[in-house]
Structures are given as structure tokens and as C-alpha cells.
Design a protein around this motif. Structure first.
Motif, PDB file in Angstrom:
ATOM      1  N   LEU A   8      40.300   9.596  75.810  1.00 29.06           N
ATOM      2  CA  LEU A   8      39.811   8.547  76.808  1.00 29.06           C
ATOM      3  C   LEU A   8      40.906   7.390  76.718  1.00 29.06           C
ATOM      4  CD1 LEU A   8      36.000   8.781  76.136  1.00 29.06           C
ATOM      5  CD2 LEU A   8      37.261   9.514  78.283  1.00 29.06           C
ATOM      6  N   ALA A   9      40.995   6.888  78.161  1.00 30.26           N
ATOM      7  CA  ALA A   9      41.733   5.741  78.477  1.00 30.26           C
ATOM      8  C   ALA A   9      41.100   4.552  77.718  1.00 30.26           C
ATOM      9  CB  ALA A   9      41.910   5.375  79.653  1.00 30.26           C
ATOM     10  N   GLY A  10      39.806   4.588  77.654  1.00 29.68           N
ATOM     11  CA  GLY A  10      39.077   3.511  76.847  1.00 29.68           C
ATOM     12  C   GLY A  10      38.542   2.319  77.823  1.00 29.68           C
ATOM     13  N   ARG A  46      51.051  12.423  85.195  1.00 28.03           N
ATOM     14  CA  ARG A  46      52.563  12.688  85.282  1.00 28.03           C
ATOM     15  C   ARG A  46      53.109  12.381  83.779  1.00 28.03           C
ATOM     16  NH1 ARG A  46      52.278   9.134  89.977  1.00 28.03           N
ATOM     17  NH2 ARG A  46      52.377   7.237  88.688  1.00 28.03           N
ATOM     18  N   ASN A  47      52.363  11.527  83.152  1.00 20.93           N
ATOM     19  CA  ASN A  47      52.651  11.512  81.575  1.00 20.93           C
ATOM     20  C   ASN A  47      52.298  12.769  80.996  1.00 20.93           C
ATOM     21  OD1 ASN A  47      53.308   8.764  82.176  1.00 20.93           O
ATOM     22  ND2 ASN A  47      51.852   7.919  80.749  1.00 20.93           N
ATOM     23  N   ALA A  48      51.359  13.367  81.219  1.00 20.01           N
ATOM     24  CA  ALA A  48      51.097  14.654  80.730  1.00 20.01           C
ATOM     25  C   ALA A  48      51.876  15.841  81.041  1.00 20.01           C
ATOM     26  CB  ALA A  48      49.620  15.129  80.979  1.00 20.01           C
ATOM     27  N   GLY A  56      40.394  13.447  79.250  1.00 19.00           N
ATOM     28  CA  GLY A  56      39.265  13.454  79.624  1.00 19.00           C
ATOM     29  C   GLY A  56      38.809  12.132  80.680  1.00 19.00           C
ATOM     30  N   GLY A  57      37.653  11.988  80.898  1.00 17.94           N
ATOM     31  CA  GLY A  57      37.270  10.804  81.676  1.00 17.94           C
ATOM     32  C   GLY A  57      36.473  11.322  82.942  1.00 17.94           C
ATOM     33  N   THR A  58      35.972  12.557  82.734  1.00 23.55           N
ATOM     34  CA  THR A  58      35.267  13.390  84.134  1.00 23.55           C
ATOM     35  C   THR A  58      34.099  13.979  83.388  1.00 23.55           C
ATOM     36  OG1 THR A  58      36.674  15.133  84.107  1.00 23.55           O
ATOM     37  CG2 THR A  58      37.392  13.325  85.430  1.00 23.55           C
ATOM     38  N   GLY A 105      42.050   4.994  74.096  1.00 20.55           N
ATOM     39  CA  GLY A 105      42.996   4.073  74.357  1.00 20.55           C
ATOM     40  C   GLY A 105      44.342   5.021  74.761  1.00 20.55           C
ATOM     41  N   GLY A 106      45.306   4.381  75.508  1.00 25.88           N
ATOM     42  CA  GLY A 106      46.638   4.816  75.875  1.00 25.88           C
ATOM     43  C   GLY A 106      47.288   5.222  74.682  1.00 25.88           C
ATOM     44  N   PHE A 107      48.328   6.320  74.885  1.00 23.72           N
ATOM     45  CA  PHE A 107      49.122   6.788  73.953  1.00 23.72           C
ATOM     46  C   PHE A 107      50.234   5.934  73.857  1.00 23.72           C
ATOM     47  CE2 PHE A 107      46.839  10.542  75.441  1.00 23.72           C
ATOM     48  CZ  PHE A 107      46.831  11.194  74.310  1.00 23.72           C
ATOM     49  N   GLY A 108      50.640   5.203  74.865  1.00 24.85           N
ATOM     50  CA  GLY A 108      51.762   4.253  74.863  1.00 24.85           C
ATOM     51  C   GLY A 108      52.668   5.090  75.589  1.00 24.85           C
ATOM     52  N   GLY A 109      52.681   5.777  76.812  1.00 29.54           N
ATOM     53  CA  GLY A 109      53.411   6.545  77.560  1.00 29.54           C
ATOM     54  C   GLY A 109      53.723   7.994  77.079  1.00 29.54           C
ATOM     55  N   ALA A 110      54.815   8.581  77.979  1.00 30.88           N
ATOM     56  CA  ALA A 110      54.874  10.062  77.893  1.00 30.88           C
ATOM     57  C   ALA A 110      55.396  10.425  76.433  1.00 30.88           C
ATOM     58  CB  ALA A 110      55.567  10.781  78.927  1.00 30.88           C
ATOM     59  N   SER A 167      34.993   5.193 100.108  1.00 32.56           N
ATOM     60  CA  SER A 167      34.902   6.114  99.050  1.00 32.56           C
ATOM     61  C   SER A 167      36.645   6.864  98.676  1.00 32.56           C
ATOM     62  CB  SER A 167      33.955   7.166  99.170  1.00 32.56           C
ATOM     63  OG  SER A 167      34.032   8.231  98.371  1.00 32.56           O
ATOM     64  N   LYS A 168      36.700   7.107  97.382  1.00 29.90           N
ATOM     65  CA  LYS A 168      37.872   7.870  97.160  1.00 29.90           C
ATOM     66  C   LYS A 168      37.294   9.587  97.290  1.00 29.90           C
ATOM     67  CE  LYS A 168      39.946   5.121  93.830  1.00 29.90           C
ATOM     68  NZ  LYS A 168      40.148   4.810  92.235  1.00 29.90           N
ATOM     69  N   ASN A 169      38.324  10.360  97.505  1.00 26.87           N
ATOM     70  CA  ASN A 169      37.779  11.777  97.703  1.00 26.87           C
ATOM     71  C   ASN A 169      37.908  12.383  96.116  1.00 26.87           C
ATOM     72  OD1 ASN A 169      37.374  14.484  98.059  1.00 26.87           O
ATOM     73  ND2 ASN A 169      38.463  14.469 100.003  1.00 26.87           N
TER      74      ASN A 169
HETATM   75  P1  NAP Z   1      46.120   6.154  85.059  1.00 31.39           P
HETATM   76  O1  NAP Z   1      46.471   4.961  85.923  1.00 31.39           O
HETATM   77  O2  NAP Z   1      46.373   7.716  85.674  1.00 31.39           O
HETATM   78  O3  NAP Z   1      46.488   5.891  83.627  1.00 31.39           O
HETATM   79  C1  NAP Z   1      46.890   4.882  83.312  1.00 31.39           C
HETATM   80  C2  NAP Z   1      47.204   4.568  81.944  1.00 31.39           C
HETATM   81  O4  NAP Z   1      46.123   4.688  80.904  1.00 31.39           O
HETATM   82  C3  NAP Z   1      48.034   5.860  81.234  1.00 31.39           C
HETATM   83  O5  NAP Z   1      49.561   5.858  81.348  1.00 31.39           O
HETATM   84  C4  NAP Z   1      47.660   6.144  79.867  1.00 31.39           C
HETATM   85  O6  NAP Z   1      48.297   4.875  79.243  1.00 31.39           O
HETATM   86  C5  NAP Z   1      46.095   5.554  79.908  1.00 31.39           C
HETATM   87  N1  NAP Z   1      45.345   6.686  80.115  1.00 31.39           N
HETATM   88  C6  NAP Z   1      44.606   7.175  81.248  1.00 31.39           C
HETATM   89  N2  NAP Z   1      43.817   8.317  80.813  1.00 31.39           N
HETATM   90  C7  NAP Z   1      44.046   8.355  79.656  1.00 31.39           C
HETATM   91  C8  NAP Z   1      43.224   9.561  78.679  1.00 31.39           C
HETATM   92  N3  NAP Z   1      42.490  10.303  79.280  1.00 31.39           N
HETATM   93  N4  NAP Z   1      43.568   9.226  77.327  1.00 31.39           N
HETATM   94  C9  NAP Z   1      44.504   8.627  76.945  1.00 31.39           C
HETATM   95  N5  NAP Z   1      44.804   7.388  77.740  1.00 31.39           N
HETATM   96  C10 NAP Z   1      44.528   7.730  78.866  1.00 31.39           C
HETATM   97  O7  NAP Z   1      44.615   6.177  84.881  1.00 31.39           O
HETATM   98  P2  NAP Z   1      43.356   5.452  85.462  1.00 31.39           P
HETATM   99  O8  NAP Z   1      43.236   6.142  87.024  1.00 31.39           O
HETATM  100  O9  NAP Z   1      43.233   4.142  85.255  1.00 31.39           O
HETATM  101  O10 NAP Z   1      42.131   6.245  84.885  1.00 31.39           O
HETATM  102  C11 NAP Z   1      41.654   5.986  83.638  1.00 31.39           C
HETATM  103  C12 NAP Z   1      40.738   7.051  82.958  1.00 31.39           C
HETATM  104  O11 NAP Z   1      39.650   6.716  83.812  1.00 31.39           O
HETATM  105  C13 NAP Z   1      41.189   8.324  83.355  1.00 31.39           C
HETATM  106  O12 NAP Z   1      41.363   9.167  82.072  1.00 31.39           O
HETATM  107  C14 NAP Z   1      40.407   9.017  84.255  1.00 31.39           C
HETATM  108  O13 NAP Z   1      39.938  10.336  83.901  1.00 31.39           O
HETATM  109  C15 NAP Z   1      39.239   8.222  84.270  1.00 31.39           C
HETATM  110  N6  NAP Z   1      38.846   7.911  85.568  1.00 31.39           N
HETATM  111  C16 NAP Z   1      39.516   7.376  86.475  1.00 31.39           C
HETATM  112  C17 NAP Z   1      38.960   7.089  87.765  1.00 31.39           C
HETATM  113  C18 NAP Z   1      39.788   6.701  89.009  1.00 31.39           C
HETATM  114  O14 NAP Z   1      39.509   6.603  90.015  1.00 31.39           O
HETATM  115  N7  NAP Z   1      41.357   6.569  88.776  1.00 31.39           N
HETATM  116  C19 NAP Z   1      37.758   7.363  88.075  1.00 31.39           C
HETATM  117  C20 NAP Z   1      36.921   7.953  87.052  1.00 31.39           C
HETATM  118  C21 NAP Z   1      37.442   8.321  85.901  1.00 31.39           C
HETATM  119  P3  NAP Z   1      49.475   5.267  78.297  1.00 31.39           P
HETATM  120  O15 NAP Z   1      50.696   5.347  79.219  1.00 31.39           O
HETATM  121  O16 NAP Z   1      49.644   4.196  77.110  1.00 31.39           O
HETATM  122  O17 NAP Z   1      49.360   6.524  77.451  1.00 31.39           O
END
Ligand code: NAP
Length: 260
Positions: free
Chosen positions: A44-46, A95-97, A22-24, A62-67, A209-211
Motif C-alpha cells: 500500500l502507498a500508506g 508505470r513503475n510496476a 493494492g489499494g482497491t 509506503g512507496g518503494f522509492g521509484g521503479a 466523479s472519476k470513472n
Molecule cells: P500514484 O500517483 O500512481 O503513485 C504515486 C507513488 O505512490 C508511487 O510512485 C509509489 O511511490 C507510491 N505508491 C502508490 N501505490 C502504491 C502501492 N500500492 N504500494 C507502494 N507504493 C505505492 O498513486 P495514487 O494515485 O496516489 O494512489 C495511491 C494508492 O491509493 C494506490 O495504491 C491506489 O491503488 C490507491 N487509490 C488511488 C485512488 C486514486 O484515485 N488515485 C483511489 C483509490 C485508491 P514510489 O515511487 O516511492 O514507489
């Protein structure tokens, strides 16, 4: 960060077990609706301090700790299906998923909302990433509004001659990387009139902005159009191969078809 379940719903009978990354806003909507028929774990990443959460699901943070660790988690939790509903810019978890689901033999669907498209009267400059966006700034405007989240804000440290106003949901951990910037916090959805007022208040002449796509944060793009402000639009990273949809409805139908 250590993964920790903050609330755990007991699985019910032989219901389908679904992991939603999630996260959206779409992920929350999907989880709420999928929970009516499936046992949903919402992950959620947390990073966000007070995230929007779905109801009647198990929450893990929190992260899972990789794929490989994600694949282990799926096996331990009897996961039947994964929907990656993370943000279009969250490239690593996507990518991990893919890797984890391939390893564990679990079906995966990517839910990615439609990207924003230029409208008449928009002036957009395309940037491949935040670094390129930062390099375009000084030739584009003298007061920039940054709407790129807080994780990558340090990419704007080399910017000279353009004042920076940065908005994120939570404040950046380290504001010292941009000592002259103004930081503000805010969480969508925003209205176009409020965004126009904010851009005027800060005398902004370029928006970065990001798209991201979706409705919740589109108002700033409409506001920039209204004010004749140039947008430096950061393009999305590539999506991993596999099944993909742009709608929550189709994602629910995909789950239904799997459990039939
Ligand atoms: P990312 O670079 O793709 O992921 C980095 C690491 O964070 C992953 O390898 C994983 O850790 C952990 N992670 C990310 N999303 C996770 C989830 N939903 N559940 C469990 N672990 C997760 O991610 P990011 O761009 O930093 O974004 C983090 C979170 O914020 C995402 O869930 C995303 O939906 C949300 N978000 C991101 C943005 C953005 O602009 N990037 C904007 C709004 C919301 P491990 O390898 O340890 O498993």
C-alpha cells in the motif's frame, strides 16, 4: 514515506511469492484468495489512515522509492510474480510496476476493473482530468458534489460561482485551498437511497466523479441518474502496455498457470 512492514508472514517452503500492489477492494479480494496457495506481499502507498487489509499476507506500507527500488525489493524478496491491482487512476505506480518488472525479469499482470458506461437517462460530460472537470463546473451547475478523492482537490480552487461539497475517505490534509467548501468523509460501499438523500440534503445539481468502475462507489452515479443530475465524468489515464485482466478470477488463473 519510509516503507515499513507492519506484519510479515514467514514464507512457506517453495511456495510462489507474489507481490500485489493494492489499494482497491479487488486487490484485497485477490490477496485473500491468492494467499491460500502463495506467499503474498500486499503493498500500500500508506495514504489511507485505516485501509481495508487482506488476511494471512505480509503487509508493506509506503512507496518503494521509484521503479529501480521496486525492482531491488523484488529481487531481495524473491518475488516470482507481480499483480498490479491498484486503482485505475494510480498511473505512476502502474508505470513503475511495468518498469520494475521489466528490469527484474518478473512477470506482471495488471488487474483493472471495468469502467462505468452511460445508461439511458444518464447525462455525462467527459473531462480528461480534474483540471478540466473544474473548468466545466461553473457552466454546469451551482452546487457541486466532488467525489474525486482528497489528493487532487486543490484543482477546484479556481472554481467561482459554484458551491462545493467534497467527500473523501479521510479529510484533506489542507482544507484551506478550498475555504468555502464543505468537506465530508465516507467510505463505500454506499447505497443508492443514501446517496440520493445526501445529494438532496446538499441541494446538489452537478456531480464530479472519476470513472473508477466497480460496485463500491457506483451508487452516486445511479443516484445522479435518478435525480436528473449531470455528472462530470473524469476519464481514466492510459494503462501501461502488458498483460491485463478485469477479473480477480482471471488473475488467480494467471498465477496458477505461472506456478504450474
Ligand atoms: P500514484 O500517483 O500512481 O503513485 C504515486 C507513488 O505512490 C508511487 O510512485 C509509489 O511511490 C507510491 N505508491 C502508490 N501505490 C502504491 C502501492 N500500492 N504500494 C507502494 N507504493 C505505492 O498513486 P495514487 O494515485 O496516489 O494512489 C495511491 C494508492 O491509493 C494506490 O495504491 C491506489 O491503488 C490507491 N487509490 C488511488 C485512488 C486514486 O484515485 N488515485 C483511489 C483509490 C485508491 P514510489 O515511487 O516511492 O514507489
Amino acid at each position: 514515506m519510509t516503507a515499513a512492514a507492519i506484519w510479515w508472514a514467514e514464507p512457506m517452503g517453495d511456495r510462489q511469492r507474489v507481490l500485489i500492489l493494492g489499494g482497491t477492494a479487488e486487490a484485497v479480494d485477490l490477496a485473500n484468495r491468492a494467499a491460500e496457495q502463495s506467499d503474498v506481499s500486499y503493498s500500500l502507498a500508506g495514504r489511507t489512515r485505516d485501509p481495508a487489509l487482506p488476511r494471512n499476507v505480509s503487509i508493506r506500507k509506503g512507496g518503494f522509492g521509484g521503479a529501480d527500488a521496486m525492482a531491488d525489493w523484488m529481487r531481495e524478496n524473491g518475488t516470482d510474480a507481480v499483480i498490479d491491482a491498484t486503482h485505475p487512476f494510480a498511473a505512476q505506480i502502474a508505470r513503475n510496476a511495468l518498469t520494475a518488472c521489466t528490469t527484474a525479469g518478473v512477470p506482471r499482470l495488471k488487474l483493472r476493473r471495468v469502467a462505468w458506461q452511460t445508461q439511458p437517462d444518464d447525462t455525462w460530460l467527459s473531462a480528461a482530468d480534474v483540471t478540466e472537470a473544474a473548468s466545466l463546473l461553473s457552466s454546469t451547475g451551482r452546487r457541486a458534489f466532488l467525489s474525486v478523492g482528497r489528493q487532487e482537490i486543490s484543482a477546484f480552487a479556481p472554481v467561482e460561482n459554484t458551491a462545493l461539497v467534497a467527500r473523501s475517505i479521510d479529510p484533506p490534509d489542507d482544507t484551506n485551498t478550498l475555504p468555502a467548501a464543505t468537506f465530508i468523509t465516507g467510505r463505500g460501499p454506499f447505497s443508492v437511497s443514501d446517496e440520493i438523500a445526501l445529494l438532496r440534503h446538499h441541494d446538489i445539481d452537478v456531480l464530479v466523479s472519476k470513472n473508477a468502475g466497480g460496485d463500491a462507489t457506483y451508487a452516486k452515479i445511479a443516484a445522479a441518474r435518478e435525480l436528473g443530475i449531470t455528472v462530470i465524468m473524469i476519464e481514466r489515464p492510459p494503462v501501461p502496455p502488458g498483460e491485463i485482466t478485469e477479473s480477480v478470477e482471471t488473475a488467480l488463473a494467471w498465477l496458477n498457470a505461472l506456478s504450474a
